[in-house]
Design an enzyme around this catalytic site. Sequence first.
Site, PDB file in Angstrom:
ATOM      1  N   SER A   1       0.852  -1.187   0.000  1.00 35.67           N
ATOM      2  CA  SER A   1       0.000   0.000   0.000  1.00 35.67           C
ATOM      3  C   SER A   1       0.883   1.231   0.000  1.00 35.67           C
ATOM      4  O   SER A   1       2.045   1.181   0.425  1.00 35.67           O
ATOM      5  CB  SER A   1      -0.884  -0.005   1.256  1.00 35.67           C
ATOM      6  OG  SER A   1      -1.511   1.250   1.453  1.00 35.67           O
TER       7      SER A   1
ATOM      8  N   TYR B   1      -2.266  -0.768  10.414  1.00 42.66           N
ATOM      9  CA  TYR B   1      -2.179  -1.012   8.975  1.00 42.66           C
ATOM     10  C   TYR B   1      -0.832  -0.548   8.434  1.00 42.66           C
ATOM     11  O   TYR B   1      -0.168  -1.271   7.672  1.00 42.66           O
ATOM     12  CB  TYR B   1      -3.325  -0.282   8.272  1.00 42.66           C
ATOM     13  CG  TYR B   1      -3.423  -0.572   6.794  1.00 42.66           C
ATOM     14  CD1 TYR B   1      -3.936  -1.786   6.334  1.00 42.66           C
ATOM     15  CD2 TYR B   1      -3.046   0.382   5.842  1.00 42.66           C
ATOM     16  CE1 TYR B   1      -4.056  -2.051   4.981  1.00 42.66           C
ATOM     17  CE2 TYR B   1      -3.162   0.124   4.486  1.00 42.66           C
ATOM     18  CZ  TYR B   1      -3.670  -1.091   4.055  1.00 42.66           C
ATOM     19  OH  TYR B   1      -3.783  -1.353   2.716  1.00 42.66           O
TER      20      TYR B   1
ATOM     21  N   LYS C   1       2.098  -2.822   6.608  1.00 44.80           N
ATOM     22  CA  LYS C   1       2.521  -2.600   5.230  1.00 44.80           C
ATOM     23  C   LYS C   1       3.979  -2.144   5.144  1.00 44.80           C
ATOM     24  O   LYS C   1       4.680  -2.495   4.179  1.00 44.80           O
ATOM     25  CB  LYS C   1       1.590  -1.590   4.550  1.00 44.80           C
ATOM     26  CG  LYS C   1       0.164  -2.103   4.370  1.00 44.80           C
ATOM     27  CD  LYS C   1       0.120  -3.413   3.549  1.00 44.80           C
ATOM     28  CE  LYS C   1      -1.307  -3.846   3.250  1.00 44.80           C
ATOM     29  NZ  LYS C   1      -1.372  -5.071   2.415  1.00 44.80           N
TER      30      LYS C   1
END
Length: 250
Positions: free
Chosen positions: A142, A155, A159
Amino acid sequence: MTVAASLTGLTTLVTGAGRGLGAGIARACAAGGADVVLVSRSAEEIERGAAEIRAAGGRARAIACDVTDLPRFAALVAEAGPIDVLVNNAGTNVPQPFTDVGPEIFDRVLDLNLRSLYFATQAVVRAMIERGRGGSIVNVSSQMGHVGAPNRSAYCASKHAVEGLTKALAVELGPHRIRVNSIAPTYVETSMTAPFLADPGFLADTLHRIPLGRLGRVEDVTGAVVFLAGPGAGLITGTSVVIDGGYTAH
C-alpha cells in the site's frame, strides 16, 4: 512477447481473490495467459470468479482457504501443483485512533497482512526452490507502506513490514532466481475501501492529497502485477511499484 501473452505457461496463485482487487488481478493474469488459482475464504466468490475467467477463454480454478490457517495453506500449495507466481493480495484494515487500538484488532490486522503473507510465501518458495525453476512473488502492499496516516497505525505497521520483507527476500532468494517485488496502490475503489470513501470529508481530503485528482481503479493496478509477475520484469526484484497518483510525492 506481447503483454497479452506475457504469463503464458505460468501458474499464478492469487490470495484474496474473491472480490475487488484480488478478483481483478486474477482476471488480468488469466488474460495474460496464466493458469490462475484463485484462493479465498469464500468458496462461492472464487468459484464464480473462476467460472467467469473460463467463460472468457482463460484457465482458472478455485481453492477455498483461509490464508491465516497455515497448515491448510501448506496443503493447498501441494494441491495446487507447481506454482510459478504468487500474488499475496489478502489483507484487511481496521482504522482506529492509535490510543483505541487493542490487542485483538492489532493481531487481526498483523495476522492477515503480515504473518499469513510471510508463511504463505515460505510455503510457496520452498516448493519453488525444490523445483529449481525460479519464480516471482508479488506482494500487494500500500502507499501506507511508504508513508504514515492518522488512524492507521496497525495497517501502516503491517505494510511497512511487507515492504521490508520484500527487500529482504529479494536479496535472499535472488540466487534461486526467485524475484520478489511489491505494489503500493493508493485508495482503490473496492468493497474494502467503500466505508472510508463514503465519508465526504475523508474523500475530499484524500482527493486533495492525490495530484492526479482521482481515486485508483482496479485496472490501474492489475497491469503492474502482470508486468512484475512475467519475464518482462526479469531483472526487477526488491522494488516497490507505487501506484498512487502522486500521493507519496508530497
